[in-house]
Every structure is written in C-alpha cells, then in structure tokens.
Write a protein that holds these residues in place. Sequence first.
Motif, PDB file in Angstrom:
ATOM      1  N   ALA A 103       5.492 -11.015   9.992  1.00 29.24           N
ATOM      2  CA  ALA A 103       4.297 -10.268   9.568  1.00 29.24           C
ATOM      3  C   ALA A 103       3.018 -11.010   9.950  1.00 29.24           C
ATOM      4  CB  ALA A 103       4.342  -9.995   8.064  1.00 29.24           C
ATOM      5  N   SER A 164       1.635  -6.355   2.356  1.00 29.84           N
ATOM      6  CA  SER A 164       2.941  -6.962   2.106  1.00 29.84           C
ATOM      7  C   SER A 164       3.749  -6.104   1.138  1.00 29.84           C
ATOM      8  CB  SER A 164       2.751  -8.362   1.516  1.00 29.84           C
ATOM      9  OG  SER A 164       3.988  -8.958   1.238  1.00 29.84           O
ATOM     10  N   ARG A 175       5.852  -8.460  -1.204  1.00 25.43           N
ATOM     11  CA  ARG A 175       6.725  -9.600  -0.888  1.00 25.43           C
ATOM     12  C   ARG A 175       5.954 -10.904  -1.004  1.00 25.43           C
ATOM     13  NH1 ARG A 175       7.788 -11.686   4.350  1.00 25.43           N
ATOM     14  NH2 ARG A 175       9.724 -12.877   4.482  1.00 25.43           N
ATOM     15  N   GLU A 176       4.688 -10.881  -0.630  1.00 25.81           N
ATOM     16  CA  GLU A 176       3.824 -12.051  -0.733  1.00 25.81           C
ATOM     17  C   GLU A 176       2.613 -11.698  -1.592  1.00 25.81           C
ATOM     18  OE1 GLU A 176       1.047 -15.037   1.989  1.00 25.81           O
ATOM     19  OE2 GLU A 176       2.304 -13.519   2.963  1.00 25.81           O
ATOM     20  N   TYR A 186      -2.703  -9.455  -1.683  1.00 24.39           N
ATOM     21  CA  TYR A 186      -1.371  -9.393  -1.085  1.00 24.39           C
ATOM     22  C   TYR A 186      -1.427  -9.979   0.322  1.00 24.39           C
ATOM     23  CZ  TYR A 186      -1.672  -5.559  -4.477  1.00 24.39           C
ATOM     24  OH  TYR A 186      -1.925  -4.806  -5.587  1.00 24.39           O
ATOM     25  N   GLY A 189       1.533  -7.302   6.048  1.00 23.94           N
ATOM     26  CA  GLY A 189       2.784  -6.565   6.161  1.00 23.94           C
ATOM     27  C   GLY A 189       2.728  -5.562   7.297  1.00 23.94           C
ATOM     28  N   TRP A 474       1.656   0.254   2.273  1.00 24.47           N
ATOM     29  CA  TRP A 474       2.787  -0.589   1.890  1.00 24.47           C
ATOM     30  C   TRP A 474       4.097   0.176   1.965  1.00 24.47           C
ATOM     31  CZ3 TRP A 474       5.647   1.271  -2.088  1.00 24.47           C
ATOM     32  CH2 TRP A 474       5.034   2.170  -2.965  1.00 24.47           C
TER      33      TRP A 474
END
Length: 582
Positions: A103, A164, A175-176, A186, A189, A474
């Motif tokens: 990413a 993300s 995710r992050e 965030y 992504g 997202w």
Amino acid sequence: MCDLHDPNEHSHEATAGSGLSRRQIVQLLGAAGIATTAVTATADPAVAATADSAVGVTEAQAAAYTPPEGLAEDSAAKRTALAWIEQNASRITDLNDEIWEHAELSLREWNSSLAQADFLRKAGFDIEFGTAGFPTAFTATYRRGKGGPVIGFSGEYDALPGLSQKAGAGEHDPREYVHDPFAPGYGPGHGCGHCALGTAAAAAAAAVAEAARRHRLDVTVKFFGSTAEEQLIGKTYAVSQGVYDGLDAFLDWHPSTGNATGWGTSNAMTAITFTFLGVAGHGGTPLGNKSALDAAVMMASMSEFLREESMGPSARLHWVINNGGDIPNVTPEIAQISYYVREGSVARVNSLLEKVIAVSEAAARASRTSVQHKITSACWNQLPSKAFAELMYDNMRQIGPPEFSAEAQRLAKELQKSLGLPESGLHDEISELTPPNPVFLGGGSTDVADISWQVPTVSMGAALAPIGTKMHTWSTASCAGSAPGHAAIRAAAKYLAATAVDLLVKPELLRGLKEEFDKRREGVEWRTALPEGYEPPMYEPPAWFLQRTGQSWPPENITWPPRRIVSKEKFSSLGPALQPQT
C-alpha cells in the motif's frame, strides 16, 4: 482520479423508437437549455474528435447501433494465453496481495514496482527502471521475431492516503490506524484497486508473450509500470518525453463496479497547488500576524462561487487544504490548498483555471499574504476508439463475466449493508456495449488520455467493488485484497490478453484501429498540457532501491535539492499609534 467504467453509465432501458436511454434524453434536454443561454464559442477540435461524427457516423446510425459479432477469434494462440492465466492463477493473485500489503503512495512505490517488475522478468521480459526519470517507473519489453506490431499494456501500483482497510472485512476496520491524540487517522490503502490493475495487466502481457513464443507470432510486448497515477503525473510527463512513441495499440483497464467497455471520453484536468505565505505569531497576541490559513480558507470559499456562473455541466472543481498549520496557538505562516480543475478539453480547463488563479490572488490581497502556485500535473481528455472497444466487448462477451465465489458475494453484500446500500452484491454480467451519451457531462480523468492521442487505445472495467459503491473508498480496499479482487483480476487479464492476441492473428483489425485513429486526430495537434519548463515532483529513493534497480540520484530532468519555500513576509501594520486620551 482514474477514468472508471461503470455499468450504471448505460441504461438498459432504451426508449422505444429513439435508440436513446431515458437518462440520455434527460441529459440532452438539460444540455439544450444550457446551449441556448451559453456564450457562442468556436467548436473545440479536441472535443469534436471524440464524437462519432468525426469518423462519419450519423446520428441515425448511432441511434440504431448494434455491436458487431465475430471480431474475436477462437485461435490456438488465444487459447494458449488464456490457459497461461489459469495455470498461473495463484502466482497472479499472490502478486496482487503483495502489492496490496505494501500500500505505497504515489512516487514512493518502492516495493510494489519491484514486485511487478520481478513478475515480468520471470516471464521473459527485459526490465529497465527509471522511465522518464521516475525512480519507481519501469518499462518491461518482450520481443519475438522482427517486424511485428508493438503492443502496450498499462500498469499501476500506487495506493491512496487514508483508505487503509483489512482485506475481506465487511465493515470499516482500518488495517493501519494512526494514533495521534490531536489528529488520529488511517494509513494508506488500495481504495482504487491499483494493486489489481497492475497485476492483471502484467499477467495479460506475460500471457501474450507466452502465446507469441508457442505459436511463433512476431510481436513486441511492452508493459509500462507507471508511477503516481492518483496524481496523474506518471504517464502525462512520460508521454511528453516520447516514452510511448512507436506503439501500434495500447490496452488499459481499471477496477470498477461493473464489467463494461466503451468509447466515451473523459475530462481533461490540471492539478495545481497554491502556497500562501504570511507571518507566524502567538495566537494570544494575534495583532499584526498574517495567517496563511485565513488566505487558504478565503480562497476555498470564493472558489465555490464559481460554480453557478463559471462552470459548465462538464466541469468539476474540487480542493483540499493539505497544509493548514499544526496548533491553534501559532498563526500558520505557510498554508497550501490544492485543486483539481476538470473540463471537457484542455482549452476549457485553462479557461476555468484562469478564474481559480484570480481567486487566489484576491485571497492573498485580502489577507495581506503572498501567494504562488505550481502546476503538478495536467492531462488531456481521452480520444476514444470505437473499433477497439467493439473488439474488446466481443472478447468480454465470449469469455464471460468474472466468476465470483459465494464468499465474494457475501462480502459485497456485507459492505453494501454497512454503507446503507441495497444488498445486490457484485455485478456478474457483461454490460451491453452502447454508444456514449450524445452530450458529454463530465466525469473522471486519466493520464491514459495523453497516451490515447499517440496510439489507438482501449479501456475497460471489470467488477471488483460492489454495485452502488465507489472507487477511492475503504470498501474498495477491502475487496481489492480478497475474493472479489482475485476474481476481477483473472477476468481482466483474460479480456486484455485475448484482445491483444486478436490483433496479432488478425492484422486487419489493427489496420482498422489505426484508420479510425487517424480520422479522429485530423485537424488536432496534440501538445502536452504541462507548462513549459515543468519538472515532475519526486521523492528521493532509499539507497537499497537505487542499488536494486541500477539507478543513480538525482535524475537529469529535475533540480535537486528542490527550491525551498520560505516566507519573507513582514508583520502587518495597524497604522499610526493612537494617542492616549486625557
């Protein structure tokens, strides 16, 4: 922003007797009202070239359009290419998932570009990094024989900031997550699915190379790993440097919410950043400070007033304040606001851009700050190819839609429920090929557009995201790294490879593409929309990346280190001091 292909752009309920959908008729009526009140202007040849009339198609013929059949041929070479994709399905999805995990943002796709290049190297391609001076751009070339056509494929791999998301998660679950007690956010992504885009294109290029080897077809296959598509920088500058010269055909695709191709156009666009410079000072004693943030906010507000009287139906204007200060107790000395200015042609973009620049100067005068601007990218509207779209559509129709598993459809419906949309799942049909709307009402932009003025180009979309959702979200990132993305990649790779092989085994098809291309380009002189003296933005690569790719820093086409932007403004005067009253 990418040029997307959405089946919702085509109504399947054509109004009886007209050949037009209800949506097209409504658009025509609205546009007719606009036309009667607009100031008369000379027709723009760059817009006229995108119309079917440029190649001698009458309105009656367009209304009675039926896609031709029998263009796509079931050849032994095509079967070899499609079989290669099936046999290497796990390698292909592994490449997608690796890029999805990285990413990496525009101009910094260190690991992603290497992964894609390594995949093609193993397929017999020669790799050269540093295309047009961009460290993460590369050109992969496979040659078989002499004198064959040169077929190009478009690869991308940059992610978007703030999108993300955990793969396969049906609700928003970054995710992050970036913890900051004052400004949480965030990580990046793949909310536009470029991990899938580059992977499927690389797989198609490798499959065509395999077919050429096995069946002794003369061809040069070129894969262009392009950086910074989300900023529309990589290809626009590379085209201006002649990187795409010498191609005979170019194939492009993009993840979408549907499975479709067509020969519509896109918006031209200029990306521009305004930097306001003021004087910092304590927030508790603000008199005499000059707030650059105030200037950016004023510019944003004033530019909104352009919408009623200065923007046509095909125009788009959007902005973000990407530097507005860090803490309320320090008056921001520097602030930046970035705009994307879109219109139906470069000439119309420039007309709107002049007004945006005038707004920036007014904001600077009002705030007593100074302002400077820099164009970071600029691209044309896309030149379509009807013949190429018809060939692509025939292949899509023969191959069929992506084969979505029950798991993929379940995830799509979970995402739709989470977003408050009808739970209709993923698009599992091939949308009908129909003529573009007679009146162009604007939309996205793509740096592939500049390529389309150099070589016959086709674009198509394959369903990766659920029906009703959008790219740059997202939810797309969730699909791109899981079952929906894997199915879309296999389908897209087959559509691209099959169409390319047809150009090799049926040379008359390639001749037809070129004839249409020449007709459309008559009377239009393409010149890059980038300003004179343009230097593309770049980040300095890590030493390990330069070593792996055999590059040195800096490239010859940029000034390094870049010029520093430092405020030299003075505190604002309030005038003569007031005498104390007695």
